[in-house]
Design a protein around this motif. Structure first.
Motif, PDB file in Angstrom:
ATOM      1  N   ILE A 213       1.011  -1.297   0.171  1.00  0.00           N
ATOM      2  CA  ILE A 213       0.083  -0.131  -0.106  1.00  0.00           C
ATOM      3  C   ILE A 213       0.864   1.293  -0.173  1.00  0.00           C
ATOM      4  N   ASN A 214       1.905   1.168   0.970  1.00  0.00           N
ATOM      5  CA  ASN A 214       2.796   2.528   0.953  1.00  0.00           C
ATOM      6  C   ASN A 214       3.713   2.657  -0.054  1.00  0.00           C
ATOM      7  N   ARG A 215       4.202   1.549  -0.751  1.00  0.00           N
ATOM      8  CA  ARG A 215       4.942   1.534  -1.985  1.00  0.00           C
ATOM      9  C   ARG A 215       4.188   2.128  -3.126  1.00  0.00           C
ATOM     10  N   ALA A 216       2.852   1.909  -3.403  1.00  0.00           N
ATOM     11  CA  ALA A 216       1.994   2.425  -4.282  1.00  0.00           C
ATOM     12  C   ALA A 216       2.013   3.807  -4.314  1.00  0.00           C
ATOM     13  N   ALA A 217       1.878   4.287  -3.158  1.00  0.00           N
ATOM     14  CA  ALA A 217       1.838   5.921  -3.130  1.00  0.00           C
ATOM     15  C   ALA A 217       3.175   6.416  -3.704  1.00  0.00           C
ATOM     16  N   VAL A 218       4.263   6.018  -3.689  1.00  0.00           N
ATOM     17  CA  VAL A 218       5.620   6.104  -4.092  1.00  0.00           C
ATOM     18  C   VAL A 218       5.401   6.285  -5.593  1.00  0.00           C
ATOM     19  N   TRP A 219       4.947   5.078  -6.217  1.00  0.00           N
ATOM     20  CA  TRP A 219       4.769   4.644  -7.503  1.00  0.00           C
ATOM     21  C   TRP A 219       4.169   5.953  -8.221  1.00  0.00           C
ATOM     22  N   LYS A 220       2.976   6.397  -7.374  1.00  0.00           N
ATOM     23  CA  LYS A 220       1.917   7.355  -8.045  1.00  0.00           C
ATOM     24  C   LYS A 220       2.732   8.833  -8.143  1.00  0.00           C
ATOM     25  N   TYR A 221       3.548   9.140  -7.059  1.00  0.00           N
ATOM     26  CA  TYR A 221       4.145  10.268  -7.287  1.00  0.00           C
ATOM     27  C   TYR A 221       5.363  10.312  -8.411  1.00  0.00           C
TER      28      TYR A 221
END
Length: 505
Positions: free
Chosen positions: A376-384
């Protein structure tokens, strides 16, 4: 903790009374025994101060009696006064240096203060002295969970059940360890068996409440934690767990009440202060959060959860250098603490250092490859980083690992409703994810309801979206913090425009 009579037997009746009551002057043994009887009667009534007074009187007459010290240590523990309990166990160990039970109980006291190194050392010694001490294995298993040593925790819990196959404490510990590993079916079997063995086992109900919540069945979780509190109303850990459950549901005022109770009942356990600080943080009251976190660190300067949360609060105050310093301290103290890598990764992201952020999130995934939160948290980085496909892949993996994880579901719903690239948007699927997340939390989380409104908007259901946004504006606490954003999105609804949110850089 075991009753006085059981512990005295385990520590050897002969040695206990040879040094105390049996060698007293003829007029003294009956007086000392009378104080002990009075103390035992007070304990049955939960009158811990009265019991301590009687044990103090008995100890003045028999200062080397380990039996009396054991009874008083139990009273200190029931008051959450762990330092005093430890002091009594120190004396007991001086008199009985080969007592596995004494080291086990002192280790338990250290663990309630969340002094993991000291607790581990005592439990290791307890097991060295008696390799068949099932309770020591169970206690060490729980500590290894705190240290993110899940495989070693499972081994200890299995050893405890092997040594004591019908012991409720051992079975509940094994069930809880399995729940933390995502082995829900077997975990429930162990916890149910524990409660069959001892239907009045408060800790069993408390641990099973965590299992129900992991399975997305919050009502059953609530029933179990309420039963735990009825059985043991003075145990601060029960209120800590119920408060955490309220917080997950968005019932912040109830959560604060329970954390206040936990702090009063268990004043030397820093965790309740940390949990309350997390609520202050969620309410945007960062100074209150800092006060609680600093107090927790005064209780235990090496408390990694307090350091971690203080770093998160520094980040909320936009002081990312101090945040990273706290996260560095956590990682130095506990190199396998996965949440510290996530938090530091987020801090690097807020500084715009996305490669360093991704490196920390990758380490989190490496440390906990079966943990949905890591993805979940790594997904946020990929979005950025505008790696939309990788972001969606991580969210999909999180839901495969934890199908009823409300955070994974709501994040995927938000992604499918608001992604800047149209090929990744899917209004119908977004509504399904968001509704499932809201249902799991019994429609108590206002932020999730706002995301459902975004999903409705993306699917063209603007009237449904508008109704939800108006409900949010009627919630004073939520509207105070988020009112401007909600009104802006309501205006878009009136224009039949979906919420395609820009990434906040």
């Amino acid at each position: 903790m075991l009753r006085l009579q059981v512990l005295v037997t385990a520590l050897s009746v002969a040695s206990v009374f040879a040094s105390g009551v049996a060698e007293a002057k003829p007029s003294e043994p009956s007086t000392a025994l009378e104080f002990i009887r009075q103390a035992e009667a007070a304990k049955v009534k939960g009158e811990w101060d009265k019991a301590i007074q009687d044990y103090n009187a008995a100890l003045r007459l028999n200062p080397t009696s380990t039996g009396i010290l054991i009874g008083r240590a139990e009273c200190w523990a029931n008051q959450g006064r762990w330092s005093k309990a430890i002091a009594d166990w120190d004396q007991i160990i001086c008199f009985e240096p080969k007592s596995s039970i004494a080291f086990c109980e002192r280790g338990r006291a250290w663990s309630r203060k969340q002094e993991w190194d000291k607790a581990s050392a005592d439990l290791n010694e307890a097991i060295r002295l008696d390799s068949k001490n099932a309770r020591a294995y169970s206690q060490r298993a729980l500590i290894r969970l705190e240290l993110f040593q899940r495989d070693r925790a499972l081994t200890d819990a299995q050893d405890a059940v092997r040594l004591a196959p019908v012991d409720a404490d051992a079975l509940a510990c094994l069930g809880y360890v399995r729940i933390t590993r995502g082995e829900l079916t077997q975990g429930f079997k162990d916890l149910n068996k524990a409660l069959q063995q001892d239907p009045s086992f408060s800790t069993g109900y408390a641990l099973r409440s965590v299992a129900w919540e992991a399975a997305g069945q919050l009502d059953k979780g609530s029933s179990d934690i309420e039963m735990a509190i009825r059985l043991k109303p003075n145990d601060g850990l029960n209120y800590l767990m119920r408060g955490t459950s309220w917080a997950v549901r968005g019932e912040w005022n109830r959560a604060v009440e329970d954390f206040n109770l936990a702090i009063r009942l268990d004043p030397e356990n820093p965790e309740a202060l940390v949990r309350r600080a997390m609520l202050w943080h969620a309410k945007g009251q960062y100074d209150k959060a800092m006060t609680d976190l600093n107090q927790a660190l005064r209780l235990n300067p090496k408390h990694t959860h307090a350091l971690l949360q203080r770093g998160i609060t520094w980040g909320a105050k936009w002081d990312f250098e101090k945040a990273i310093a706290d996260f560095d301290a956590v990682i130095q103290l506990m190199p396998t603490q996965p949440h510290a890598f996530t938090a530091r990764g987020c801090a690097w992201g807020m500084k715009g250092e996305w490669d360093r952020s991704l490196a920390d999130h990758n380490e989190r995934v490496r440390l906990t490859p079966l943990d949905a939160d890591a993805f979940i948290n790594r997904a946020a980085v990929w979005k950025y980083k505008e790696e939309w496909g990788k972001a969606l892949a991580d969210l999909d993996q999180a839901i495969r690992l934890s199908p009823n994880n409300p955070k994974a579901l709501i994040d995927r719903a938000l992604f499918r409703a608001t992604c800047p690239v149209g090929t990744f948007r899917d209004g119908k699927a977004s509504v399904a994810d968001a509704r499932q997340a809201c249902e799991i939390l019994n429609w108590k989380n206002m932020g999730y309801i706002e995301i459902l409104a975004a999903a409705y908007s993306e699917s063209g259901q603007f009237d449904d979206a508008s109704k939800l946004l108006q409900i949010l504006l009627k919630n004073p606490e939520y509207a105070k913090i988020n009112g401007d954003a909600v009104r802006y999105r309501l205006k878009l609804c009136d224009q039949n425009k979906p919420f395609h949110l820009e990434i906040d850089r």
